[in-house]
Write an enzyme that holds these catalytic residues in place. Sequence first.
Site, PDB file in Angstrom:
ATOM      1  CD  GLN A  19      -1.171  -0.133   3.698  1.00  0.00           C
ATOM      2  OE1 GLN A  19      -1.567  -1.268   3.957  1.00  0.00           O
ATOM      3  NE2 GLN A  19      -1.533   0.940   4.388  1.00  0.00           N
ATOM      4  CB  CYS A  25      -4.736  -1.191   5.461  1.00  0.00           C
ATOM      5  SG  CYS A  25      -5.667  -0.192   6.623  1.00  0.00           S
ATOM      6  CG  HIS A 161      -3.736  -3.195   9.437  1.00  0.00           C
ATOM      7  ND1 HIS A 161      -3.792  -2.587   8.207  1.00  0.00           N
ATOM      8  CD2 HIS A 161      -2.760  -4.150   9.348  1.00  0.00           C
ATOM      9  CE1 HIS A 161      -2.906  -3.153   7.403  1.00  0.00           C
ATOM     10  NE2 HIS A 161      -2.251  -4.097   8.068  1.00  0.00           N
TER      11      HIS A 161
END
Length: 214
Positions: A19, A25, A161
């Site tokens: 990324q 993410c 995340h």
Amino acid sequence: VPDSFDWRDHGAVTPVKNQGSCGSCWAFSTTGNIEGQWAIRSKKLVSLSEQELVDCDKLDEGCNGGLPSNAYEAIMKLGGLETEDEYSYEGRDDKCKFNRSEVAVKINGAVNISSDENEIKAWLYKNGPISVGINAFAMQFYWGGISHPWKIFCDPSELDHGVLIVGYGVKDGEPYWIIKNSWGEDWGEKGYYLVYRGAGVCGLNTMCTSATIN
Ligand SMILES: CCC[C@@H](/C=C/S(=O)(=O)c1ccccc1)NC(=O)[C@H](Cc1ccccc1)NC(=O)N1CCC(N2CCOCC2)CC1
């Protein structure tokens, strides 16, 4: 349901991506899930566009974060996902360049999956890789092996995340999840995170979702 299973062995997982310095993410977690759903349904493994989500998913915040559950909704609203090749990754917020005629995959909806890790295991085996939210604290110091951080270091309610569970196994009697990350192949175990299975480690069982393709 077998004691171990890995969707990488069944053509449902694209290579590990990176990324870069963009908080996208959530978009990689989303495309990873839909790549799996599409591969299982169509028998074709196609890399899908995260940049389309960063630029065009107005329910989320591009490089400043997002949620797979919002992204599924945005993909339905937009009309589908383009391929990585057609709408390639820039790693920064940019103007939306979505082209409906280039849509490669459409989804019909999404499901929330149980937080019971045995039910998650059964769902994964039956249906494919699962998008999950996780507290990434322990991932920042991960060098390989099966990660099993103490709860006090990895608050299961502090998810920050988005990643993808692609399989599970047992090593020397220790059950673990195989998690695809989006920090490149040099991170962790060739881009993957092995984490203890069965104790709700880092909250990975608390926000499990998947897109559905009829
Ligand atoms: C700044 C965004 C960072 C990014 C991931 C970056 S990262 O580089 O992978 C990383 C993560 C952890 C440590 C170090 C590096 N995190 C996210 O996008 C995480 C991913 C996530 C969290 C919880 C459950 C599932 C997925 N999401 C988020 O950061 N957000 C969730 C949505 C929220 N919006 C608020 C306004 O209303 C709409 C929703 C914005 C913050």
